[in-house]
Design a protein around this motif. Structure first.
Motif, mmCIF file in Angstrom:
data_model
loop_
_atom_site.group_PDB
_atom_site.id
_atom_site.type_symbol
_atom_site.label_atom_id
_atom_site.label_comp_id
_atom_site.label_asym_id
_atom_site.label_seq_id
_atom_site.Cartn_x
_atom_site.Cartn_y
_atom_site.Cartn_z
ATOM 1 N N LYS A 59 -9.265 15.451 2.687
ATOM 2 C CA LYS A 59 -8.799 15.313 4.063
ATOM 3 C C LYS A 59 -8.002 14.022 4.276
ATOM 4 O O LYS A 59 -7.573 13.724 5.387
ATOM 5 C CB LYS A 59 -9.992 15.332 5.026
ATOM 6 N N GLY A 60 -7.849 13.246 3.200
ATOM 7 C CA GLY A 60 -7.088 12.003 3.311
ATOM 8 C C GLY A 60 -7.788 10.964 4.138
ATOM 9 O O GLY A 60 -7.153 10.132 4.765
ATOM 10 N N ALA A 61 -9.126 10.996 4.139
ATOM 11 C CA ALA A 61 -9.868 10.094 5.020
ATOM 12 C C ALA A 61 -10.747 9.132 4.251
ATOM 13 O O ALA A 61 -11.763 8.691 4.733
ATOM 14 C CB ALA A 61 -10.734 10.916 5.982
ATOM 15 N N ILE A 62 -10.359 8.781 3.027
ATOM 16 C CA ILE A 62 -11.181 7.884 2.238
ATOM 17 C C ILE A 62 -10.452 6.555 2.047
ATOM 18 O O ILE A 62 -9.264 6.515 1.794
ATOM 19 C CB ILE A 62 -11.523 8.511 0.868
ATOM 20 N N ALA A 63 -11.169 5.476 2.190
ATOM 21 C CA ALA A 63 -10.593 4.152 1.980
ATOM 22 C C ALA A 63 -11.496 3.400 1.012
ATOM 23 O O ALA A 63 -12.387 2.673 1.417
ATOM 24 C CB ALA A 63 -10.483 3.393 3.309
ATOM 25 N N ARG A 99 1.103 -1.834 2.979
ATOM 26 C CA ARG A 99 1.113 -0.670 3.866
ATOM 27 C C ARG A 99 -0.287 -0.096 4.050
ATOM 28 O O ARG A 99 -0.642 0.349 5.138
ATOM 29 C CB ARG A 99 2.037 0.401 3.293
ATOM 30 N N ARG A 100 -1.090 -0.148 2.999
ATOM 31 C CA ARG A 100 -2.433 0.418 3.059
ATOM 32 C C ARG A 100 -3.498 -0.589 3.457
ATOM 33 O O ARG A 100 -4.676 -0.246 3.545
ATOM 34 C CB ARG A 100 -2.811 0.993 1.687
ATOM 35 N N GLY A 101 -3.105 -1.841 3.663
ATOM 36 C CA GLY A 101 -4.077 -2.858 4.028
ATOM 37 C C GLY A 101 -4.953 -3.293 2.865
ATOM 38 O O GLY A 101 -6.104 -3.704 3.056
ATOM 39 N N ILE A 102 -4.418 -3.233 1.652
ATOM 40 C CA ILE A 102 -5.151 -3.620 0.454
ATOM 41 C C ILE A 102 -4.719 -5.024 0.038
ATOM 42 O O ILE A 102 -3.529 -5.309 -0.057
ATOM 43 C CB ILE A 102 -4.896 -2.636 -0.706
ATOM 44 N N SER A 307 7.531 5.004 -7.131
ATOM 45 C CA SER A 307 6.537 6.061 -7.274
ATOM 46 C C SER A 307 5.449 5.682 -8.276
ATOM 47 O O SER A 307 4.300 6.098 -8.156
ATOM 48 C CB SER A 307 7.205 7.366 -7.705
ATOM 49 N N LEU A 308 5.804 4.885 -9.285
ATOM 50 C CA LEU A 308 4.801 4.410 -10.239
ATOM 51 C C LEU A 308 3.743 3.565 -9.532
ATOM 52 O O LEU A 308 2.547 3.677 -9.820
ATOM 53 C CB LEU A 308 5.462 3.581 -11.340
ATOM 54 N N ALA A 309 4.184 2.724 -8.607
ATOM 55 C CA ALA A 309 3.242 1.877 -7.869
ATOM 56 C C ALA A 309 2.299 2.722 -7.020
ATOM 57 O O ALA A 309 1.086 2.492 -6.994
ATOM 58 C CB ALA A 309 4.018 0.897 -6.986
ATOM 59 N N VAL A 310 2.848 3.709 -6.324
ATOM 60 C CA VAL A 310 2.021 4.592 -5.484
ATOM 61 C C VAL A 310 1.029 5.368 -6.342
ATOM 62 O O VAL A 310 -0.169 5.459 -6.019
ATOM 63 C CB VAL A 310 2.907 5.569 -4.689
ATOM 64 N N ALA A 311 1.495 5.903 -7.459
ATOM 65 C CA ALA A 311 0.621 6.687 -8.335
ATOM 66 C C ALA A 311 -0.497 5.834 -8.927
ATOM 67 O O ALA A 311 -1.617 6.316 -9.146
ATOM 68 C CB ALA A 311 1.447 7.319 -9.457
ATOM 69 N N THR A 312 -0.213 4.560 -9.175
ATOM 70 C CA THR A 312 -1.234 3.668 -9.732
ATOM 71 C C THR A 312 -2.370 3.454 -8.741
ATOM 72 O O THR A 312 -3.554 3.501 -9.103
ATOM 73 C CB THR A 312 -0.601 2.319 -10.111
ATOM 74 N N LEU A 313 -2.031 3.227 -7.485
ATOM 75 C CA LEU A 313 -3.075 3.042 -6.475
ATOM 76 C C LEU A 313 -3.880 4.323 -6.277
ATOM 77 O O LEU A 313 -5.103 4.282 -6.119
ATOM 78 C CB LEU A 313 -2.451 2.593 -5.156
ATOM 79 N N LYS A 314 -3.219 5.454 -6.307
ATOM 80 C CA LYS A 314 -3.926 6.726 -6.172
ATOM 81 C C LYS A 314 -4.889 6.943 -7.329
ATOM 82 O O LYS A 314 -6.015 7.418 -7.144
ATOM 83 C CB LYS A 314 -2.933 7.884 -6.078
#
Length: 350
Positions: A59-63, A99-102, A307-314
């Motif tokens: 649900k995209g609701a995990i932090a 952007r994600r507050g990390i 996209s590499l940066a986004v995929a790494t965080l995921k």
């Protein structure tokens, strides 16, 4: 279990399973308050066992991330305008974390990355996970993989598959570029590279793959090793090759393992009086140099650094929230694409 009697799992169940307050579970899952690493791990493990994390992430609701520890070999830090790949990649990672507050805490230790120092640094800042960039030395990866931290290697390759990795599809992309040159009539192609990390070796593998796919002799493609990846290294390597062979020895294209090498190749070839692309085509790899930085503009393989940066965080979030330490490691490769410009614009008619 019969669906009619299946009970829906909620945060109350996670609270009971972890032995913490309901509000603590809420803070961990939503990232709304600072929670100790020990308690965070306890909550996430309980939620994982119950299958609750999988539902929340869908649900995209995990932090599950609030602080990450970033370890980059000092030699790969963007200290000048040559390190455009590092600068672009680390900027993209920083922007996505913001952007994600990390929070990102950068490792600052010995000139050579040391596993004990990295783990101590991560513990000191209560980081949930570690992102290691570039360094795929097994002596470094083994102790990191044996720790309790979630770890992702960015833009590197782990042959032992002991940690999760995210990288461009180097072998496929190099094959794509070489196939493109072959399709335009080139047969004798130089591959200008350096003795770098395993990811650079994969680009050499892809160069050979393209020849084998066309049933062409591998010795039609020759490899030149420069002393490094900087433009001056490319100039020196090509100058030596041309001097030894009295010219290009019949080669009509040069495929460079990095844009920096391609920039140096363009400069040296033009200084030697060769027309580009008339006498020889030049193709780079990375896609970070602006199109108008070189004359002629550089044909190159563009690596999706953002996209590499986004995929790494995921990948780090998945390891923390769903996979757990016992889940098989994964290797994520992102596709690259060829950007056609003037340095290899014309077909070769032979």
């Amino acid at each position: 279990m019969d669906r009619r009697t299946e009970r829906k799992i909620g945060i109350k169940d996670v609270s009971k399973e972890a032995g913490v307050a309901l509000s603590t579970v809420s803070h961990v899952l939503n990232g709304t308050a600072p929670i100790s690493a020990e308690v965070r791990i306890k909550v996430l493990e309980a939620a994982r066992r119950l299958g609750y994390l999988a539902k929340r992430q869908q649900k995209g609701a995990i932090a599950s991330l609030s602080t990450i520890y970033l370890a980059v070999p000092p030699g790969n830090l963007p200290h000048n305008d040559i390190n455009l790949v590092s600068w672009t990649l680390l900027t993209a990672l920083s922007r996505e974390c913001e952007r994600r507050g990390i929070k990102i805490v950068a490792h600052n230790g010995s000139p050579e990355l040391n596993a004990a120092e990295i783990l101590a640094g991560a513990k000191a800042v209560n980081a949930e996970g570690i992102i290691l960039v570039y360094d795929d030395n097994p002596k470094l990866l083994r102790p990191l993989a044996a720790s309790n931290y979630a770890i992702v290697l960015l833009n590197g390759e782990d042959p032992t598959m002991s940690v999760d990795t995210v990288a461009p599809a180097n072998r496929y992309a190099a094959r794509l570029a070489t196939q493109w040159l072959l399709s335009r009539g080139h047969r004798r192609i130089l591959h200008l590279t350096w003795r770098g990390r395993s990811t650079i070796m994969r680009r050499l593998d892809g160069f050979h793959d393209a020849y084998m796919e066309q049933n062409l002799p591998l010795d039609l493609g020759r490899t030149i090793y420069a002393d490094g990846y900087e433009p001056d290294h490319a100039r020196e390597a090509l100058r030596s090759f041309i001097s030894r062979h009295g010219g290009l020895d019949g080669h009509t294209a040069v495929f460079c393992a990095a844009d920096n090498l391609a920039i140096g190749a363009l400069s040296e070839l033009q200084a030697q009086g060769f027309q580009i692309p008339g006498d020889i085509a030049v193709v780079g790899f990375d896609g970070v140099a602006p199109g108008d930085l070189t004359v002629p503009s550089l044909t190159t393989v563009r690596v999706p650094l953002d996209s590499l940066a986004v995929a790494t965080l995921k990948a780090l979030e998945q390891r923390l929230s769903i996979s757990g330490h016992d889940h098989p490691t994964q290797r994520i490769e992102l596709g690259c694409r060829l950007i056609e410009r003037d340095s290899a614009a014309s077909n070769l008619l032979r």
